[in-house]
Design a protein around this motif. Structure first.
Motif, PDB file in Angstrom:
ATOM      1  N   SER A   1       1.773  -0.299   1.737  1.00 33.49           N
ATOM      2  CA  SER A   1       2.117  -1.713   1.807  1.00 33.49           C
ATOM      3  C   SER A   1       3.589  -1.917   1.482  1.00 33.49           C
ATOM      4  N   VAL A   2       4.055  -1.284   0.423  1.00 35.98           N
ATOM      5  CA  VAL A   2       5.471  -1.351   0.059  1.00 35.98           C
ATOM      6  C   VAL A   2       6.338  -0.840   1.200  1.00 35.98           C
ATOM      7  N   ARG A   3       5.891   0.212   1.856  1.00 36.64           N
ATOM      8  CA  ARG A   3       6.684   0.865   2.900  1.00 36.64           C
ATOM      9  C   ARG A   3       6.644   0.128   4.241  1.00 36.64           C
ATOM     10  N   GLY A   4       5.856  -0.954   4.299  1.00 35.13           N
ATOM     11  CA  GLY A   4       5.856  -1.774   5.501  1.00 35.13           C
ATOM     12  C   GLY A   4       4.961  -1.298   6.617  1.00 35.13           C
ATOM     13  N   VAL A   5       3.994  -0.439   6.323  1.00 36.69           N
ATOM     14  CA  VAL A   5       3.056   0.020   7.348  1.00 36.69           C
ATOM     15  C   VAL A   5       2.247  -1.178   7.848  1.00 36.69           C
ATOM     16  N   PRO A   6       2.124  -1.374   9.155  1.00 39.34           N
ATOM     17  CA  PRO A   6       1.373  -2.522   9.677  1.00 39.34           C
ATOM     18  C   PRO A   6      -0.105  -2.458   9.296  1.00 39.34           C
ATOM     19  N   GLY A   7      -0.707  -3.632   9.200  1.00 37.77           N
ATOM     20  CA  GLY A   7      -2.120  -3.699   8.838  1.00 37.77           C
ATOM     21  C   GLY A   7      -3.009  -2.921   9.775  1.00 37.77           C
TER      22      GLY A   7
ATOM     23  N   LEU B   1      -2.964   0.694   8.614  1.00 39.09           N
ATOM     24  CA  LEU B   1      -3.086   0.991   7.187  1.00 39.09           C
ATOM     25  C   LEU B   1      -4.346   1.780   6.845  1.00 39.09           C
ATOM     26  N   ILE B   2      -5.498   1.366   7.345  1.00 39.43           N
ATOM     27  CA  ILE B   2      -6.756   1.976   6.908  1.00 39.43           C
ATOM     28  C   ILE B   2      -6.812   3.439   7.346  1.00 39.43           C
ATOM     29  N   GLU B   3      -6.429   3.715   8.584  1.00 39.08           N
ATOM     30  CA  GLU B   3      -6.428   5.103   9.045  1.00 39.08           C
ATOM     31  C   GLU B   3      -5.449   5.947   8.244  1.00 39.08           C
ATOM     32  N   ALA B   4      -4.290   5.382   7.911  1.00 39.64           N
ATOM     33  CA  ALA B   4      -3.298   6.123   7.136  1.00 39.64           C
ATOM     34  C   ALA B   4      -3.808   6.420   5.736  1.00 39.64           C
ATOM     35  N   VAL B   5      -4.545   5.484   5.157  1.00 45.08           N
ATOM     36  CA  VAL B   5      -5.145   5.721   3.840  1.00 45.08           C
ATOM     37  C   VAL B   5      -6.213   6.799   3.944  1.00 45.08           C
ATOM     38  N   ALA B   6      -7.103   6.669   4.913  1.00 43.39           N
ATOM     39  CA  ALA B   6      -8.206   7.623   5.060  1.00 43.39           C
ATOM     40  C   ALA B   6      -7.692   9.050   5.222  1.00 43.39           C
ATOM     41  N   ALA B   7      -6.549   9.198   5.851  1.00 43.59           N
ATOM     42  CA  ALA B   7      -5.990  10.535   6.070  1.00 43.59           C
ATOM     43  C   ALA B   7      -5.574  11.209   4.770  1.00 43.59           C
TER      44      ALA B   7
ATOM     45  N   CYS C   1      -9.854  -5.714   3.757  1.00 46.39           N
ATOM     46  CA  CYS C   1      -9.409  -7.093   3.523  1.00 46.39           C
ATOM     47  C   CYS C   1      -7.893  -7.157   3.350  1.00 46.39           C
ATOM     48  N   ALA C   2      -7.327  -6.197   2.645  1.00 49.05           N
ATOM     49  CA  ALA C   2      -5.871  -6.169   2.480  1.00 49.05           C
ATOM     50  C   ALA C   2      -5.189  -5.953   3.826  1.00 49.05           C
ATOM     51  N   ALA C   3      -5.678  -5.001   4.597  1.00 44.74           N
ATOM     52  CA  ALA C   3      -5.079  -4.707   5.893  1.00 44.74           C
ATOM     53  C   ALA C   3      -5.135  -5.913   6.823  1.00 44.74           C
ATOM     54  N   ALA C   4      -6.210  -6.693   6.721  1.00 46.55           N
ATOM     55  CA  ALA C   4      -6.382  -7.848   7.595  1.00 46.55           C
ATOM     56  C   ALA C   4      -5.493  -9.018   7.219  1.00 46.55           C
ATOM     57  N   ASN C   5      -4.918  -8.977   6.015  1.00 45.16           N
ATOM     58  CA  ASN C   5      -4.113 -10.114   5.507  1.00 45.16           C
ATOM     59  C   ASN C   5      -2.899  -9.603   4.750  1.00 45.16           C
ATOM     60  N   LEU C   6      -2.182  -8.664   5.347  1.00 47.79           N
ATOM     61  CA  LEU C   6      -1.203  -7.879   4.592  1.00 47.79           C
ATOM     62  C   LEU C   6       0.076  -8.652   4.275  1.00 47.79           C
ATOM     63  N   ASP C   7       0.247  -9.825   4.845  1.00 49.68           N
ATOM     64  CA  ASP C   7       1.459 -10.596   4.597  1.00 49.68           C
ATOM     65  C   ASP C   7       1.192 -11.923   3.913  1.00 49.68           C
ATOM     66  N   ASP C   8      -0.019 -12.094   3.352  1.00 50.21           N
ATOM     67  CA  ASP C   8      -0.366 -13.388   2.763  1.00 50.21           C
ATOM     68  C   ASP C   8      -1.363 -13.175   1.630  1.00 50.21           C
TER      69      ASP C   8
ATOM     70  N   VAL D   1      -7.132  -6.032  -3.826  1.00 47.62           N
ATOM     71  CA  VAL D   1      -6.435  -6.638  -2.697  1.00 47.62           C
ATOM     72  C   VAL D   1      -5.145  -7.320  -3.151  1.00 47.62           C
ATOM     73  N   GLY D   2      -5.212  -8.055  -4.259  1.00 45.72           N
ATOM     74  CA  GLY D   2      -4.007  -8.709  -4.762  1.00 45.72           C
ATOM     75  C   GLY D   2      -2.906  -7.721  -5.072  1.00 45.72           C
ATOM     76  N   GLY D   3      -3.282  -6.573  -5.657  1.00 40.61           N
ATOM     77  CA  GLY D   3      -2.286  -5.551  -5.966  1.00 40.61           C
ATOM     78  C   GLY D   3      -1.666  -4.946  -4.723  1.00 40.61           C
ATOM     79  N   ILE D   4      -2.500  -4.660  -3.713  1.00 40.30           N
ATOM     80  CA  ILE D   4      -1.994  -4.036  -2.487  1.00 40.30           C
ATOM     81  C   ILE D   4      -1.072  -4.991  -1.733  1.00 40.30           C
ATOM     82  N   VAL D   5      -1.520  -6.225  -1.539  1.00 38.60           N
ATOM     83  CA  VAL D   5      -0.743  -7.163  -0.725  1.00 38.60           C
ATOM     84  C   VAL D   5       0.523  -7.611  -1.448  1.00 38.60           C
TER      85      VAL D   5
END
Length: 289
Positions: free
Chosen positions: A163-169, A172-178, A226-233, A255-259
């Motif tokens: 999230s900090v690095r600006g990965v698009p929503g 995000l989930i696939e990048a985490v799962a990896a 949920c974070a990935a779906a709303n990563l800018d709000d 979610v609050g921490g990630i976003v």
């Protein structure tokens, strides 16, 4: 840290409401009056942040002592039943590896407690994902010996770093799962990638869980979706997360921490910030100092 706390306190407001009115209140976005008090999610995240500030890494012995000290100073933060036993035993001088490994007949806890507190660690080490993974593992082991709990902590920490690095929503989930070791958390993360980010959170929760079982596997994949779906709000992310119910303070804390690792608290209504119980100042102050 402030995003995690806001999510924790916001999520906690949805407990202890009549079941027949809860979903209506969520759909109509009827907030509870303040103050919104934070729970063990925030208390343990603060302890972890203090150790990172003091040592620059997860010193496990110091973290165990910090957790136990914060618990002894304020045990009424809705800690889970097993965590009362763990933190009291550590506070009484028992070695943390012995205490954590004897939980649940020697399997260790696979609860969501290691995941709920770890987003600030992901942001702290965001420049190096290998370090994020290694330090998230170390942070989890102090209280949770089960590999699924560790996997949950890794997933949330990596999500916050990305999230900090600006990965698009959408990525995000696939990048985490990896980055998450094989197991139930990883399996449900992969399942979560099948849902469009425009899907109804309640439908996603029905497929991957939303924390009702208090396990890492039942909590973390939903929260990361949920974070990935709303990563800018942050605000919309918390509303979406709460809609499915479950362990709402923990899913919303994650979610609050990630976003907020990406956005800060930009756009959060002033009324929310005023209602949320404030954090200690300065954030890294030792409670005993």
């Amino acid at each position: 840290m402030r995003g995690l706390t806001l999510g924790d306190a916001f999520g906690e407001t949805w407990f202890f409401r009549p079941a027949e009115t809860l979903e209506t209140a969520l759909v109509e976005r009827r907030l509870k009056d303040g103050p919104w008090l934070w729970t063990d999610d925030t208390a343990m995240a603060l302890s972890l942040l203090r150790i990172l500030d003091r040592h620059g890494r997860v010193d496990q012995d110091a973290l165990a002592a910090e957790f136990a000290g914060a618990y002894a100073a304020d045990p009424y933060r809705c800690y889970g039943a097993s965590m009362h036993d763990v933190l009291r035993a550590i506070g009484d001088g028992e070695p943390w590896p012995v205490v954590t490994r004897r939980q649940f007949d020697g399997m260790g806890s696979w609860g969501n407690g290691a995941a709920m507190r770890v987003a600030p660690l992901g942001a702290w080490f965001a420049g190096d994902l290998d370090t994020v993974v290694a330090e998230a593992v170390r942070s989890a082991e102090v209280t949770h010996a089960h590999p699924e709990a560790t996997a949950g902590a890794v997933a949330v920490a990596v999500a916050a770093a990305l999230s900090v690095r600006g990965v698009p929503g959408g990525e995000l989930i696939e990048a985490v799962a990896a980055r998450v070791p094989d197991g139930e958390v990883a399996s449900r993360l992969r399942r979560a990638t099948r849902f469009a980010l425009s899907a109804d959170p309640r439908h996603v929760a029905g497929m991957v869980g939303c924390g009702s079982l208090i396990s890492a596997a039942d909590t973390v994949p939903y929260a990361i979706w949920c974070a990935a779906a709303n990563l800018d709000d942050v605000t919309e992310a918390l509303w979406a997360t709460a809609l499915a119910g479950g362990d709402v303070d923990t899913t919303c804390a994650i979610v609050g921490g990630i976003v907020a690792a990406r956005t800060g608290l930009a756009g959060v209504p002033e009324a929310w910030l005023a209602a949320c119980e404030p954090l200690p100042s300065p954030l890294v102050m030792n409670p005993g100092q």
